[in-house]
Scaffold this motif. Sequence first.
Motif: not given
Length: 174
Positions: A29-32, A121-123, A111-116
């Motif tokens: 759950q916490e891995t990005t 899992s993001v492409l 910070d905004e990108f990190r929080k978002r």
Amino acid sequence: MSTILKIVLPFILLFGVSSEENIENNIIQETTTYYFIRHAEKDRSNKTEKDPNLTAEGLKRAQRWAEVLKDIPLDMVLSTNYKRTLQTGAPIAGSKQLSIENYNTSNGFDDEFRKRTHGKSVLVVGHSNTTPQFVNEILGEEKYANIDDTENGALFTVQILPNKEILDQVLYLN
């Protein structure tokens, strides 16, 4: 070995085989996880065109990216606001029933990108210069050079683990 297995095998090995333990430790759950690709082949016939479409070859590559990533669960598809990046991301987003969200390359890994994107899992679909720069910013080092303008098959994978360890790799799928 299949392309997908090559992409995910290092991460499976890292996490081990005990999914119960991973869930208990909240690792999954916490891995990005970020997948970065450069847009597919663009139309270069008009040198003055600043926002060209993809070529027929580029549209085929965009479809191949969707095939390569078909078994990878994605929560988000991000793209710069250019025809070529949006057209590259469209088949992938469509296959995942996701919309393409815009990101601003000048904001980088703020910070905004990190929080978002935290825990997702993001492409990220970008350009020959923005893609490696973004990866380098996450890594905190200048590991990757700009992508050659003729290279459209690089897939960068970056994982940020709960303990803040960062894993990365690049595969060339041409």
